[in-house]
Structure formats: structure tokens, C-alpha cells
Scaffold this motif. Structure first.
Motif, PDB file in Angstrom:
ATOM      1  N   ASP A 126      67.080 -74.696 -25.250  1.00 41.26           N
ATOM      2  CA  ASP A 126      67.557 -75.524 -24.374  1.00 41.26           C
ATOM      3  C   ASP A 126      67.079 -76.721 -24.916  1.00 41.26           C
ATOM      4  OD1 ASP A 126      68.789 -76.693 -22.216  1.00 41.26           O
ATOM      5  OD2 ASP A 126      66.778 -76.748 -21.330  1.00 41.26           O
ATOM      6  N   PRO A 127      67.927 -77.851 -25.497  1.00 43.75           N
ATOM      7  CA  PRO A 127      67.630 -78.732 -26.114  1.00 43.75           C
ATOM      8  C   PRO A 127      67.174 -80.058 -24.708  1.00 43.75           C
ATOM      9  CG  PRO A 127      69.878 -78.833 -26.045  1.00 43.75           C
ATOM     10  CD  PRO A 127      69.325 -77.450 -25.555  1.00 43.75           C
ATOM     11  N   VAL A 128      67.563 -79.510 -23.629  1.00 43.97           N
ATOM     12  CA  VAL A 128      67.426 -80.611 -22.309  1.00 43.97           C
ATOM     13  C   VAL A 128      65.891 -80.382 -22.035  1.00 43.97           C
ATOM     14  CG1 VAL A 128      67.992 -81.125 -20.196  1.00 43.97           C
ATOM     15  CG2 VAL A 128      69.638 -80.856 -21.812  1.00 43.97           C
ATOM     16  N   HIS A 129      65.450 -79.358 -21.715  1.00 38.75           N
ATOM     17  CA  HIS A 129      64.026 -79.027 -21.337  1.00 38.75           C
ATOM     18  C   HIS A 129      63.060 -78.713 -22.465  1.00 38.75           C
ATOM     19  CE1 HIS A 129      66.543 -77.823 -17.621  1.00 38.75           C
ATOM     20  NE2 HIS A 129      65.499 -78.421 -17.139  1.00 38.75           N
ATOM     21  N   GLU A 130      63.809 -78.608 -23.588  1.00 34.81           N
ATOM     22  CA  GLU A 130      63.007 -78.216 -24.842  1.00 34.81           C
ATOM     23  C   GLU A 130      61.979 -76.950 -24.699  1.00 34.81           C
ATOM     24  OE1 GLU A 130      62.057 -81.763 -27.724  1.00 34.81           O
ATOM     25  OE2 GLU A 130      61.531 -82.347 -25.793  1.00 34.81           O
ATOM     26  N   LEU A 131      62.706 -75.945 -24.188  1.00 33.55           N
ATOM     27  CA  LEU A 131      61.915 -74.551 -24.133  1.00 33.55           C
ATOM     28  C   LEU A 131      63.120 -73.654 -24.520  1.00 33.55           C
ATOM     29  CD1 LEU A 131      60.555 -75.273 -20.297  1.00 33.55           C
ATOM     30  CD2 LEU A 131      59.275 -75.056 -22.559  1.00 33.55           C
ATOM     31  N   VAL A 132      62.410 -72.308 -24.882  1.00 30.84           N
ATOM     32  CA  VAL A 132      63.169 -71.193 -25.295  1.00 30.84           C
ATOM     33  C   VAL A 132      63.974 -70.818 -23.829  1.00 30.84           C
ATOM     34  CG1 VAL A 132      63.234 -68.928 -25.962  1.00 30.84           C
ATOM     35  CG2 VAL A 132      61.434 -70.645 -26.830  1.00 30.84           C
ATOM     36  N   LYS A 133      65.522 -70.345 -24.099  1.00 30.59           N
ATOM     37  CA  LYS A 133      66.257 -69.965 -23.167  1.00 30.59           C
ATOM     38  C   LYS A 133      66.774 -68.771 -23.294  1.00 30.59           C
ATOM     39  CE  LYS A 133      70.700 -71.593 -25.101  1.00 30.59           C
ATOM     40  NZ  LYS A 133      71.973 -72.610 -24.624  1.00 30.59           N
ATOM     41  N   ARG A 134      67.276 -67.704 -22.453  1.00 32.12           N
ATOM     42  CA  ARG A 134      67.833 -66.606 -22.754  1.00 32.12           C
ATOM     43  C   ARG A 134      68.942 -66.353 -21.643  1.00 32.12           C
ATOM     44  NH1 ARG A 134      65.145 -61.309 -22.295  1.00 32.12           N
ATOM     45  NH2 ARG A 134      63.595 -62.174 -23.629  1.00 32.12           N
ATOM     46  N   ALA A 135      69.663 -65.260 -21.853  1.00 35.05           N
ATOM     47  CA  ALA A 135      70.752 -64.922 -20.741  1.00 35.05           C
ATOM     48  C   ALA A 135      69.799 -64.082 -19.349  1.00 35.05           C
ATOM     49  CB  ALA A 135      71.500 -63.864 -21.375  1.00 35.05           C
ATOM     50  N   TYR A 136      70.443 -64.211 -18.651  1.00 37.07           N
ATOM     51  CA  TYR A 136      69.684 -63.540 -17.304  1.00 37.07           C
ATOM     52  C   TYR A 136      69.535 -62.088 -17.342  1.00 37.07           C
ATOM     53  CZ  TYR A 136      69.103 -63.763 -12.236  1.00 37.07           C
ATOM     54  OH  TYR A 136      68.480 -63.667 -11.003  1.00 37.07           O
ATOM     55  N   LEU A 170      60.156 -68.635 -35.874  1.00 39.62           N
ATOM     56  CA  LEU A 170      60.143 -69.599 -35.145  1.00 39.62           C
ATOM     57  C   LEU A 170      60.817 -70.709 -34.923  1.00 39.62           C
ATOM     58  CD1 LEU A 170      56.087 -69.646 -34.648  1.00 39.62           C
ATOM     59  CD2 LEU A 170      57.855 -68.012 -33.485  1.00 39.62           C
ATOM     60  N   GLU A 171      61.344 -71.017 -36.387  1.00 34.18           N
ATOM     61  CA  GLU A 171      62.373 -72.129 -36.217  1.00 34.18           C
ATOM     62  C   GLU A 171      63.659 -71.760 -35.460  1.00 34.18           C
ATOM     63  OE1 GLU A 171      62.486 -73.424 -40.316  1.00 34.18           O
ATOM     64  OE2 GLU A 171      60.406 -73.973 -40.426  1.00 34.18           O
ATOM     65  N   TYR A 172      63.968 -70.493 -35.897  1.00 36.53           N
ATOM     66  CA  TYR A 172      65.357 -70.057 -35.290  1.00 36.53           C
ATOM     67  C   TYR A 172      65.122 -70.031 -33.779  1.00 36.53           C
ATOM     68  CZ  TYR A 172      68.423 -66.359 -33.543  1.00 36.53           C
ATOM     69  OH  TYR A 172      69.437 -65.641 -33.017  1.00 36.53           O
ATOM     70  N   SER A 173      63.970 -69.574 -33.326  1.00 32.53           N
ATOM     71  CA  SER A 173      63.544 -69.458 -31.855  1.00 32.53           C
ATOM     72  C   SER A 173      63.702 -70.989 -31.114  1.00 32.53           C
ATOM     73  CB  SER A 173      62.425 -68.764 -31.434  1.00 32.53           C
ATOM     74  OG  SER A 173      62.403 -67.513 -31.821  1.00 32.53           O
ATOM     75  N   THR A 174      63.324 -71.990 -31.836  1.00 36.66           N
ATOM     76  CA  THR A 174      63.230 -73.288 -31.270  1.00 36.66           C
ATOM     77  C   THR A 174      64.317 -74.410 -31.734  1.00 36.66           C
ATOM     78  OG1 THR A 174      61.787 -73.870 -33.017  1.00 36.66           O
ATOM     79  CG2 THR A 174      60.844 -73.108 -31.018  1.00 36.66           C
ATOM     80  N   SER A 175      65.499 -73.597 -32.248  1.00 37.81           N
ATOM     81  CA  SER A 175      66.654 -74.505 -32.735  1.00 37.81           C
ATOM     82  C   SER A 175      67.799 -73.893 -32.593  1.00 37.81           C
ATOM     83  CB  SER A 175      66.379 -74.694 -34.218  1.00 37.81           C
ATOM     84  OG  SER A 175      66.321 -73.769 -35.043  1.00 37.81           O
ATOM     85  N   HIS A 176      68.258 -72.476 -32.735  1.00 41.30           N
ATOM     86  CA  HIS A 176      69.528 -72.039 -32.590  1.00 41.30           C
ATOM     87  C   HIS A 176      69.721 -72.058 -31.038  1.00 41.30           C
ATOM     88  CE1 HIS A 176      72.585 -68.981 -32.279  1.00 41.30           C
ATOM     89  NE2 HIS A 176      72.670 -69.067 -33.716  1.00 41.30           N
TER      90      HIS A 176
END
Length: 526
Positions: A156-166, A145-151
Motif C-alpha cells: 500500500d503506497p499510501v501507508h507504506e505497509l504490506v497489504k492483503r485481501a481480507y 522482499l522487494e516484491y513484498s514492498t513494491s508489487h
């Protein structure tokens, strides 16, 4: 094991048939001389962690031990916390591969794998109750989970949410605007980044599971820190991604336009999952369910269990077989139906939830088959009409979701701890038109079980339950429409309860400790 009898007599065959589907979907892989036994994907001859972690929501009622799957994926985990999508030892069907080597694969565009490892571990622990085993996994699960919320590829450090490709919701290939000749699985400097709601509900749910595991191992401080972080993520996700009707399919972080596509109108498969994972508030859940009911009335499809609706234009992801209405591009999926059924049953739309399970029950009863997806006209999937290398007629991913909806939504048995020591007890047989039922569910891994007998005496206006297990229960007893509870008795003694509406549905709510032979009577009026 699941045994059930009811006034209609229709549910045991339903459970047995899904058990048969699941039995056909197991896979054994030899890794370092040990056999790893788990559930394979319905469209690929591989042990996908994604599919397995969902399928054991029902499969753990039939399997003796699923620890080896979790142990295998943990042993292959990268030092960064990254987790593989799948492992296989056979050549990919339909390819030119001939090698039968052990192959571990991580699809780079995927952002949902790490939380799946936490889910698989938690659900396995619920069935086996082995706290010593799970204590040894807290570090790698936390690292995931640390990987999911930091890599930088995942967070996304701006919205502080998990991001992905389209990608299409949680699927594993992304849009490249034609820069790649076929389906693309790689991250590049030109990746179109965005935020997909399902990744965030997944991390939210897994964080809550991880906190429960820390608490079970005696670390309340760490559990509270994780829960606080999860609550903050939930608020940020709902504030940004809910569009007033449902969760917007893809919140773009990079400017990109696909002709003919409006992401804000695309109702995608993670929406009902967001309800079941706890991300959605009740009002959001109610709105999502109404959105599906509206699509049922307007689309003309045989079922509204769309992977995504409206779909993308043909070929925009690089494969012309991905036509609108197929596979993850608008195909009708029992997986979505099962998630939607459970979400409806637990959100005040009980009769709608029952109708979904009943539709699926009749589907598999009539055909003896179940597929990962169907065209909107009801035509089942095939290899020729999909980007997948297989198309099994025993789809365990969708069928297990339907059985999960039955056990937790209709029978109302949800394990809140492990070994059924604490149970959310919310029978909804009334919504299924049943006046009598006897059910028992058990974990073969430990022998732990929970069961009860139910009887509705409409003339006496009373609901009676005889519990066959010892447990602490959080009871949410559905009342007949238009009525209210007058009293609740536990073993003849009147106890306090709360009257509460979930949507328009009335429930009597109380917490008690029960033993085998305990009796609960709920009297109602109106």
C-alpha cells in the motif's frame, strides 16, 4: 540434538516427544532428480514454505541439512521476486485429482510467503554456517522482499505497509461477500483490501535477518540501508495498527462490513508473533500478553491460544464447516500457544510463559498426540470438521513452536549469529521452579553446540553457571522475585553488570566471551 536434565526431570521426555512428532512430519519430494527433504504441513500432504520455515526453529536441532528446501524454492522463484506457497507431487487428499505431477502453487491472496523464504534461508544458515552458500542467495532473497514492498498486490503506497485481501489473519482464503461459492483464493477487481499486522512484522523480521546476512558477507552498507527501512516500517505499523490493547486484526483500505464483526476486538494469532519478531515495543508486548490473560479468564476455553477471538460468523467465508471455534476461525492452536509462551517469557511474564509450556507438556504426555487446532472445549480437529484435507495427530507446526519457546525462553539459548558463535544467554529456570539443570543444544548440520550447567543455591543466594561452549554471550540472567543482583563473577573475577527490570522481573545484564569450562556466578540480595 537436545539433551536436558533438571531437578524435576520432566524436560527430556518433552523434547523427545516433540522430536518424534517432527520426525513424523518430514516429507521427501523428488525435484529434477534430487530429493528435497523438509517439513510438511500438519493439515496438507505438501511441503509448505510457511510451515517449514517456522518448524525449523526447532527442527534444525534434529536434521542434518535443510538447504535443499531453500534451494528448491529459490529455483522456482518468479523473475518478479514472487515465491510459491508450496510444492507437492501427490494428489490432494479428498479431491478428485489422480495426477502425481510436480505441482507448484502460489495462493494469490497470501502476502506472507516472500519473507518466509528469507526466514528459512537465515535459520538454515544459522545451523550450517555456510556463508558461501548464503552469499549466493542474497540476490533472490532481496528480490523477494522487494516484491513484498513494491508489487501493487502486496504494498500500500499510501501507508507504506504490506497489504492483503481480507483473510483471517495469515490464512489463505478471503472474504468475498458471497461473490464466490466457496473459499476464495484469487485476487479480483472486487477484492476487499486491507493491512494485516502479521505481514508487516514478518517483513520487519525478515529484513533484519537479511541485513545480518549481508553483514556476514561483508556488506555493511547494504545491511545498514535494510535496517533503516525496517525501522521505518516498524514505526509506521505500530502507529497505524496498534489499538491501545493489541494489533487490530484488519485495517480496512476498502469499505466493507461483515454483520456481527468488530475487527478492533478480534485478537488474532499474529499478535504474539509480532512480539517475537521484534515489531512490538515492550509496552505493546505487555499489553498484548495481558489481553491474552484476560481472554483466558473470560472465554471459558481450555486454553487461550486462539487463532482469532471473537471468531467470524459461520459460513461468511463460503464454507459452513468453518464454524466459530474451529480451525483458523477461533480454534485453539498450539502454534499460537508456543508463540505466546516465548513472547511472555521474554517480556517479563516468565511464570505465565512457563505455565503455557507446562500445560502443553501435560497435554502431549497424557495423549501422545498433538493437533494443529482444537475446539475451545478441548476436542481435537478432524478432517470432517475442517476445510483442510488432513488432520495429523503429530502437528509439527505447533509442537515446534512450543519447543522453540522452551529452548529460547526457559533454557534461554538463542543463537544471534550462526553456529552459536554469539548467544543471547537468558536462563529462566527459576520461573519453572528448577534449582538445577544441565542442557546442551546442537545443530547436526554442523556439529555446533551450546550448553551449560545451572545451579541455584537459595541459601547462599547465588546463581551458578558452568558453560560448556565457546561463544560471545549477551547475558540476561533472571533473578528470583523481589531480589537484586549484588555481584557478577566470571571465572572468579568480578565484572561490571547492569541491573534492569523487564516488566516486574529483575535481570542482571552483561556481555562476555566464554570458553568451555567458564564459570559465571551471580550473587543476589533481597
Amino acid at each position: 540434538m537436545i539433551t536436558v536434565d533438571s531437578s524435576s526431570g520432566r524436560w527430556q521426555a518433552f523434547c523427545d516427544q516433540i522430536q518424534q512428532f517432527l520426525a513424523a512430519d518430514t516429507i521427501d519430494i523428488s525435484i529434477d532428480g534430487a530429493v528435497v527433504h523438509g517439513y510438511r504441513s500438519p493439515d496438507s500432504v505438501a511441503l509448505w514454505l510457511r510451515d517449514h520455515s517456522d518448524m525449523i526453529r526447532a527442527g534444525r536441532y534434529f536434521e542434518n541439512d535443510l538447504r535443499n528446501v531453500v534451494d528448491a524454492f529459490v529455483s522456482a522463484q518468479h523473475a518478479s521476486g514472487r515465491v510459491h506457497d508450496f510444492v507437492t507431487t501427490v494428489p490432494t487428499l479428498g479431491s478428485n485429482e489422480r495426477e502425481n505431477w510436480e505441482k507448484w502453487v502460489r495462493v494469490p491472496v497470501e502476502a506472507d510467503v516472500e519473507y518466509r523464504l528469507v526466514n528459512a534461508a537465515y535459520r538454515t544458515w544459522q545451523a550450517n554456517g555456510d556463508t558461501e552458500w548464503i552469499a549466493g542467495l542474497l540476490a533472490p532473497l532481496s528480490l523477494a522482499l522487494e516484491y513484498s514492498t513494491s508489487h501493487p498486490w502486496r504494498w500500500d503506497p499510501v501507508h507504506e505497509l504490506v497489504k492483503r485481501a481480507y483473510t483471517i489473519d495469515t490464512w489463505d482464503f478471503d472474504y468475498t461477500a458471497g461473490r464466490h461459492p466457496w473459499l476464495n483464493f484469487q485476487i479480483t477487481d472486487e477484492t476487499f483490501w486491507g493491512i494485516m499486522h502479521g505481514d508487516n512484522s514478518g517483513v520487519y523480521e525478515a529484513s533484519r535477518y537479511l541485513a545480518k546476512l549481508y553483514r556476514a558477507c561483508g556488506d555493511d552498507r547494504h545491511a545498514e540501508e535494510i535496517e533503516a527501512g525496517a525501522a521505518s516500517l516498524r514505526k509506521r505499523a505500530n502507529d497505524l495498527l496498534f489499538n491501545g490493547e493489541f494489533y487490530t486484526h484488519f485495517h480496512k483500505l476498502v469499505d466493507v462490513t461483515i454483520d456481527g464483526v468488530d475487527e478492533s476486538r478480534q485478537l488474532s494469532l499474529s499478535n504474539p508473533m509480532n512480539i517475537n519478531r521484534g515489531l512490538a515495543t515492550h509496552d505493546i508486548a505487555d499489553s498484548i500478553i495481558q489481553a491474552y490473560q484476560a481472554r483466558a479468564a473470560s472465554t471459558g476455553a481450555f486454553a487461550e491460544w486462539f487463532s482469532i477471538d471473537p471468531p467470524f460468523p459461520v459460513g461468511v467465508f463460503g464454507d459452513d464447516t468453518l464454524v466459530p471455534g474451529s480451525y483458523c476461525n477461533g480454534g485453539v492452536m498450539p502454534l499460537v500457544g508456543g508463540e505466546l509462551a516465548r513472547a511472555a517469557l521474554t517480556s517479563g511474564h516468565e511464570e505465565y510463559g512457563v505455565s503455557i509450556v507446562e500445560k502443553y507438556r501435560k497435554m502431549i504426555l497424557d495423549s501422545g498426540e498433538t493437533f494443529l487446532w482444537y475446539f475451545p472445549d478441548g476436542t481435537p480437529s478432524s478432517i470432517e470438521k475442517s476445510t483442510s484435507p488432513d488432520a495429523m495427530p503429530t502437528d509439527g507446526w505447533g509442537s515446534s513452536a512450543m519447543l522453540w519457546a522452551f529452548v529460547e525462553g526457559i533454557a534461554g539459548i538463542q543463537d544471534l549469529d550462526c553456529l552459536f558463535r554469539k548467544v543471547h544467554f537468558s536462563p529462566r529456570w527459576i520461573a519453572a521452579g528448577e534449582d538445577r539443570a544441565t542442557i546442551n543444544v546442537s545443530y547436526p548440520a554442523s556439529g555446533a553446540s551450546f550448553g551449560y550447567q545451572y545451579h541455584h543455591d537459595s541459601e547462599a543466594k547465588q546463581l551458578k553457571f558452568e558453560v560448556a561452549s565457546t561463544a560471545d554471550i549477551e547475558a540476561h540472567i533472571l533473578l528470583p522475585g523481589g531480589t537484586h543482583a549484588e555481584s557478577v563473577r566470571h571465572d572468579g573475577r568480578e565484572i561490571d553488570f547492569e541491573q534492569r527490570l523487564t516488566g516486574k522481573s529483575g535481570y542482571a545484564i552483561f556481555n562476555i566471551a566464554v570458553e568451555a569450562g567458564s564459570e559465571i556466578r551471580v550473587s543476589y540480595a533481597g
